[in-house]
Motif scaffolding. Sequence first.
Motif, short mmCIF file in Angstrom:
data_model
loop_
_atom_site.label_atom_id
_atom_site.label_comp_id
_atom_site.label_asym_id
_atom_site.label_seq_id
_atom_site.Cartn_x
_atom_site.Cartn_y
_atom_site.Cartn_z
N VAL A 97 58.48 -37.39 -7.64
CA VAL A 97 59.16 -37.82 -8.87
C VAL A 97 60.15 -38.91 -8.49
O VAL A 97 61.02 -38.71 -7.64
N HIS A 98 59.99 -40.07 -9.12
CA HIS A 98 60.78 -41.24 -8.74
C HIS A 98 61.69 -41.66 -9.88
O HIS A 98 61.26 -41.76 -11.03
N GLY A 99 62.95 -41.89 -9.56
CA GLY A 99 63.91 -42.40 -10.53
C GLY A 99 64.76 -43.47 -9.89
O GLY A 99 64.86 -43.56 -8.67
N THR A 100 65.37 -44.33 -10.72
CA THR A 100 66.21 -45.38 -10.18
C THR A 100 67.30 -45.74 -11.18
O THR A 100 67.08 -45.67 -12.39
N THR A 101 68.45 -46.09 -10.66
CA THR A 101 69.54 -46.57 -11.51
C THR A 101 69.64 -48.09 -11.45
O THR A 101 70.62 -48.66 -11.91
N THR A 102 68.65 -48.74 -10.87
CA THR A 102 68.70 -50.20 -10.72
C THR A 102 68.86 -50.89 -12.07
O THR A 102 69.67 -51.81 -12.22
N ALA A 103 68.07 -50.45 -13.05
CA ALA A 103 68.16 -51.08 -14.37
C ALA A 103 69.52 -50.81 -15.00
O ALA A 103 70.14 -51.72 -15.60
N ASP A 104 70.02 -49.56 -14.88
CA ASP A 104 71.34 -49.23 -15.42
C ASP A 104 72.41 -50.10 -14.76
O ASP A 104 73.31 -50.63 -15.42
N ASN A 105 72.34 -50.22 -13.43
CA ASN A 105 73.33 -51.02 -12.71
C ASN A 105 73.30 -52.47 -13.17
O ASN A 105 74.34 -53.12 -13.28
N THR A 106 72.10 -52.98 -13.41
CA THR A 106 71.97 -54.36 -13.88
C THR A 106 72.64 -54.54 -15.23
O THR A 106 73.35 -55.52 -15.48
N MET A 107 72.45 -53.56 -16.12
CA MET A 107 73.05 -53.62 -17.44
C MET A 107 74.57 -53.51 -17.36
O MET A 107 75.30 -54.23 -18.05
N ILE A 108 75.05 -52.59 -16.54
CA ILE A 108 76.49 -52.36 -16.43
C ILE A 108 77.19 -53.58 -15.83
O ILE A 108 78.25 -54.01 -16.30
N GLU A 109 76.61 -54.15 -14.79
CA GLU A 109 77.24 -55.25 -14.07
C GLU A 109 76.91 -56.62 -14.66
O GLU A 109 77.51 -57.62 -14.28
N MET A 110 75.95 -56.67 -15.58
CA MET A 110 75.48 -57.95 -16.12
C MET A 110 75.05 -58.88 -14.99
O MET A 110 75.41 -60.06 -14.94
N SER A 111 74.28 -58.35 -14.07
CA SER A 111 73.92 -59.09 -12.86
C SER A 111 72.45 -59.47 -12.82
O SER A 111 71.93 -59.83 -11.78
N GLY A 112 71.75 -59.37 -13.95
CA GLY A 112 70.33 -59.69 -13.96
C GLY A 112 70.06 -61.17 -14.11
O GLY A 112 70.96 -62.01 -14.04
N ALA A 113 68.81 -61.51 -14.33
CA ALA A 113 68.41 -62.90 -14.49
C ALA A 113 68.94 -63.45 -15.81
O ALA A 113 69.20 -62.72 -16.76
N VAL A 114 69.13 -64.76 -15.85
CA VAL A 114 69.55 -65.42 -17.09
C VAL A 114 68.46 -65.24 -18.14
O VAL A 114 67.28 -65.43 -17.86
N THR A 115 68.87 -64.81 -19.34
CA THR A 115 67.91 -64.45 -20.39
C THR A 115 68.10 -65.30 -21.63
O THR A 115 69.23 -65.60 -22.02
N GLY A 116 66.99 -65.66 -22.27
CA GLY A 116 67.03 -66.38 -23.54
C GLY A 116 66.46 -65.51 -24.64
O GLY A 116 65.82 -64.50 -24.38
N LEU A 117 66.71 -65.88 -25.88
CA LEU A 117 66.23 -65.13 -27.03
C LEU A 117 65.52 -66.07 -28.00
O LEU A 117 66.09 -67.09 -28.40
N VAL A 118 64.28 -65.75 -28.34
CA VAL A 118 63.53 -66.49 -29.34
C VAL A 118 63.45 -65.64 -30.59
O VAL A 118 63.02 -64.48 -30.53
N THR A 119 63.89 -66.17 -31.73
CA THR A 119 63.93 -65.40 -32.96
C THR A 119 63.56 -66.29 -34.14
O THR A 119 63.38 -67.51 -33.98
N SER A 120 63.44 -65.69 -35.29
CA SER A 120 63.13 -66.46 -36.49
C SER A 120 64.26 -67.44 -36.78
O SER A 120 65.44 -67.13 -36.55
N GLU A 121 63.91 -68.59 -37.28
CA GLU A 121 64.91 -69.61 -37.60
C GLU A 121 65.95 -69.05 -38.57
O GLU A 121 65.62 -68.38 -39.55
N GLY A 122 67.22 -69.29 -38.23
CA GLY A 122 68.31 -68.77 -39.06
C GLY A 122 68.79 -67.39 -38.69
O GLY A 122 69.69 -66.86 -39.33
#
Length: 319
Positions: A69-94
Amino acid sequence: MARGGYRIGIDVGGTFTDVVLVHDGRLTIDKDPTTPRDQSEGVLGGIRQLAARLGGTLSDLLGKTSTVVHGTTTADNTMIEMSGAVTGLVTSEGHRDEIEIRRGYKEDIWDPALPPPRPICPRRQRYGVPERLDFEGNVIVPLDAASCPAATSRRRPSWNWHHRYLVGLPMVDVQTVGAGGGSIARVESGALKVGPRSAGAEPGPACYGRGGTEPTVTDANVVLGFLNPERFCGGTMRLDADGAAAAIRERIAKPLGLSVTAAADGILRIVNANMANAVRKASAQKGIDPRPLAMSATAMTIAAPATTRRGVTGSPSTS
């Protein structure tokens, strides 16, 4: 023993990878430093140490194992520290401000003054494209595919999740708080703060002697004598107590006019308060009485000799 008798649990943390073996009615636990560049190395290292505790090899142990059984806090740590890759957002105009309006989820709907979390991506990295659907999903304005952030995305790949955002996946309710052994202590505007930024496994806390210079919770535990520098990880890793004291002295004690011991004590008081607040948020603020509940600490430091006894090998620690 035939395959199927052993079960292995793994938790890859920011600083250590914890491993637990269930076998013959017993638990054997161990840990190995997390290897950020290839986490599988730390995982296999931990399992290999479990095998050594039983007097066998990695192959011997895996040959008797039916479940991992495998678990990791890597994703949580990334969210908490804001240390992940630069992210963009594509959404509907407006609608590129929808992420800050947060109509889908707010932690406290009764507090209009609650400030929003730091955006996953700043406004300049959100791109609106012409398209529109009605409430039944019928196309009103067709998607203008030619206007879609591909060439730009390749040039400027993009921040990851933040811990105050809701992740749209079914999972166990988890409240995360930046309060691990690698959490970095610092002085900001004359006040002592701890976390959420972490020293991680590389370079790790100053006491690891791997080039880390910033004081962490683990360094405070070493200075106060809660961790034995000679017996860390069952004696497989020796800590630099002088390095831990030096980091706390230069970064915390001197700026605040405290002794090294008082500064280390302050670090632990704050990180404990952070964890207590997290427990309170997950229980009392939701109307749950925590008094009849049990608390289980998952971070473990192996302090016993390299032998297996009935029950748990090792002892809990604040590492």
